[in-house]
Design a protein around this motif. Structure first.
Motif, mmCIF file in Angstrom:
data_model
loop_
_atom_site.group_PDB
_atom_site.id
_atom_site.type_symbol
_atom_site.label_atom_id
_atom_site.label_comp_id
_atom_site.label_asym_id
_atom_site.label_seq_id
_atom_site.Cartn_x
_atom_site.Cartn_y
_atom_site.Cartn_z
ATOM 1 N N TYR A 1 0.862 -1.085 0.003
ATOM 2 C CA TYR A 1 -0.073 0.044 -0.114
ATOM 3 C C TYR A 1 0.929 1.219 -0.103
ATOM 4 O O TYR A 1 1.657 1.479 0.949
ATOM 5 C CB TYR A 1 -0.867 0.186 1.216
ATOM 6 N N SER B 1 -0.977 5.531 2.399
ATOM 7 C CA SER B 1 -2.166 4.731 3.471
ATOM 8 C C SER B 1 -3.254 5.538 3.407
ATOM 9 O O SER B 1 -3.408 6.803 3.514
ATOM 10 C CB SER B 1 -1.339 4.698 4.721
ATOM 11 N N PHE C 1 -5.754 -4.339 7.193
ATOM 12 C CA PHE C 1 -4.260 -4.187 7.092
ATOM 13 C C PHE C 1 -3.562 -5.302 7.555
ATOM 14 O O PHE C 1 -2.652 -5.760 6.864
ATOM 15 C CB PHE C 1 -3.810 -2.661 7.566
ATOM 16 N N ILE D 1 3.063 -1.169 4.105
ATOM 17 C CA ILE D 1 2.662 0.299 3.889
ATOM 18 C C ILE D 1 3.793 1.090 3.773
ATOM 19 O O ILE D 1 4.594 1.128 4.697
ATOM 20 C CB ILE D 1 1.481 0.546 4.911
ATOM 21 N N SER E 1 4.377 4.804 4.019
ATOM 22 C CA SER E 1 3.788 5.787 4.621
ATOM 23 C C SER E 1 4.342 7.380 4.043
ATOM 24 O O SER E 1 5.527 7.475 3.789
ATOM 25 C CB SER E 1 4.167 6.039 6.249
ATOM 26 N N GLU F 1 2.755 9.405 10.859
ATOM 27 C CA GLU F 1 1.821 8.131 10.553
ATOM 28 C C GLU F 1 2.522 6.702 11.335
ATOM 29 O O GLU F 1 2.044 6.139 11.850
ATOM 30 C CB GLU F 1 1.703 7.831 9.126
ATOM 31 N N VAL G 1 4.926 0.417 9.767
ATOM 32 C CA VAL G 1 4.832 1.044 8.455
ATOM 33 C C VAL G 1 6.460 1.904 8.090
ATOM 34 O O VAL G 1 7.189 2.047 9.071
ATOM 35 C CB VAL G 1 3.884 2.048 8.431
#
Length: 377
Positions: free
Chosen positions: A114, A117, A131, A138, A140, A145, A156
């Motif tokens: 991803y 996010s 998730f 992820i 970010s 985050e 992340v």
């Protein structure tokens, strides 16, 4: 390797296209297939569905187009199954993409990454369960985050913000030339008030008329609208009758380069406006008026809606939404930006602080390197 990407709106198209360019540097044999837009198509690969067929926002529009959304989702699932990519890369757009993540992971056992996010730190924190189950990594783009996700026991990678990359690349390739910009777009010799009213039809319909009425109160400025890339020029004409505002397409960065102030809807545009150091009023029409402000205060998990304030951790720009989205309040804040020098300078200092917080350019290349290395491993 084979990459399947999904970007469901204009900002996702921009960031995904830059990620694709970075992936081609890391993996010269990269083959792309995607749901996205014109910018991704310019990079190469196969565009299987344009995001303008997918960009439905709000409860009512989603409900009205539910059959289209479900058809798009089924089409996407079948297309991924037939393509058999080495990785599925999702770009924001959570309502659609998390369903695809579930399918790709559970049914096809594919790696799911991803990039950018969904903003679950604002609301819908329950999505962290999806998730954990369906997303391997992820990447970010907001500095606060990683700590948020860590508190939810999910790691992340913060790679930096791609808007920093986009603005830096634009500035490197386009030396400032105000005269050419004015002449090319037949503008008057007056300071520019930029109007960034959103990328979807509903946003434009809800925000632009009020922005234009405020702009007409400032004849010493010329209002210039940043036309959304997926919206046909004819759509804007219904709002421009009797208005002196001009509209430019595919020139948002040049427009911001030469603007004196801006009225901006919430979203990536608020951050881009800050990166160009243009004083702005964030104004966003929301159904429900004061009730929307009550819901935001009591049910959301963040005090701000604009990326400028979220990254800065304080109120750098005014956010006039819900009951505060009125012609009078927007005009009062615009006047303050235009005529209160100390206030204007304070806003610019706030921009400088978030620019420092975001760090150096290179987010997309860092994300691409991590993706390629992880697939190879």
């Amino acid at each position: 390797m084979k990459y399947y990407l999904i970007a469901g709106e204009a900002s996702g198209d921009l960031h995904a296209s830059n990620l694709m360019r970075a992936l081609k540097i890391e993996d010269p044999e990269a083959d792309f297939r995607y749901l996205g837009g014109d910018l991704m198509h310019q990079v190469g690969g196969t565009l299987v569905k344009h995001y303008r067929e997918m960009a439905f926002m709000g409860f009512i529009p989603v409900l009205m187009h539910l059959s289209t959304i479900l058809r798009n989702m089924q089409y996407c699932k079948e297309d991924i199954r037939n393509y058999q990519p080495d990785v599925v890369i999702l770009v924001d757009y959570p309502g659609f993409n998390l369903k695809i993540a579930q399918y790709a992971k559970r049914e096809l056992h594919l790696p799911v990454h991803y990039y950018i996010s969904p903003k679950i730190w604002a609301w819908k924190q329950y999505r962290i369960k999806a998730f954990r189950k369906y997303v391997d990594h992820i990447y970010s783009i907001l500095p606060f985050e990683p700590a948020f996700f860590q508190n939810l026991d999910y790691e992340v990678d913060y790679v930096g913000n791609p808007s920093v990359d986009s603005v830096a690349e634009y500035r490197a390739a386009h030396p400032t030339n105000r005269t050419d910009f004015y002449r090319m777009n037949r503008l008057e010799e007056k300071p520019i008030l930029a109007l960034l009213a959103g990328s979807r039809r509903q946003e434009i319909k809800d925000n632009l008329p009020t922005m234009l009425r405020v702009a007409e109160k400032h004849p010493d400025l010329q209002a210039v609208i940043a036309g959304a890339p997926a919206i046909e020029p004819e759509y804007y004409q219904q709002f421009l009758k009797g208005s002196s505002a001009r509209i430019v397409f595919n020139q948002t960065y040049p427009l911001l380069s030469f603007s004196h102030a801006a009225l901006v809807t919430s979203g990536t545009a608020t951050l881009e406006t800050g990166l160009f150091r243009v004083p702005q009023v964030v104004c966003y029409s929301v159904i429900g008026g004061k009730l929307a402000n009550f819901v935001f205060r009591h049910f959301f998990h963040t005090p701000y809606i604009s990326l400028v304030n979220l990254i800065g951790g304080k109120e750098i720009v005014q956010e006039l939404f819900g009951g505060r989205f009125t012609e009078e309040q927007i005009d009062a804040e615009l006047n303050r930006i235009l005529h209160d020098k100390a206030y204007r300078e304070q806003m610019l200092e706030g921009y400088d602080a978030i620019i420092k917080e975001l760090g150096m350019a290179g987010a997309t290349q860092r994300a691409a390197r991590l993706i390629v290395n992880r697939i190879k491993q």
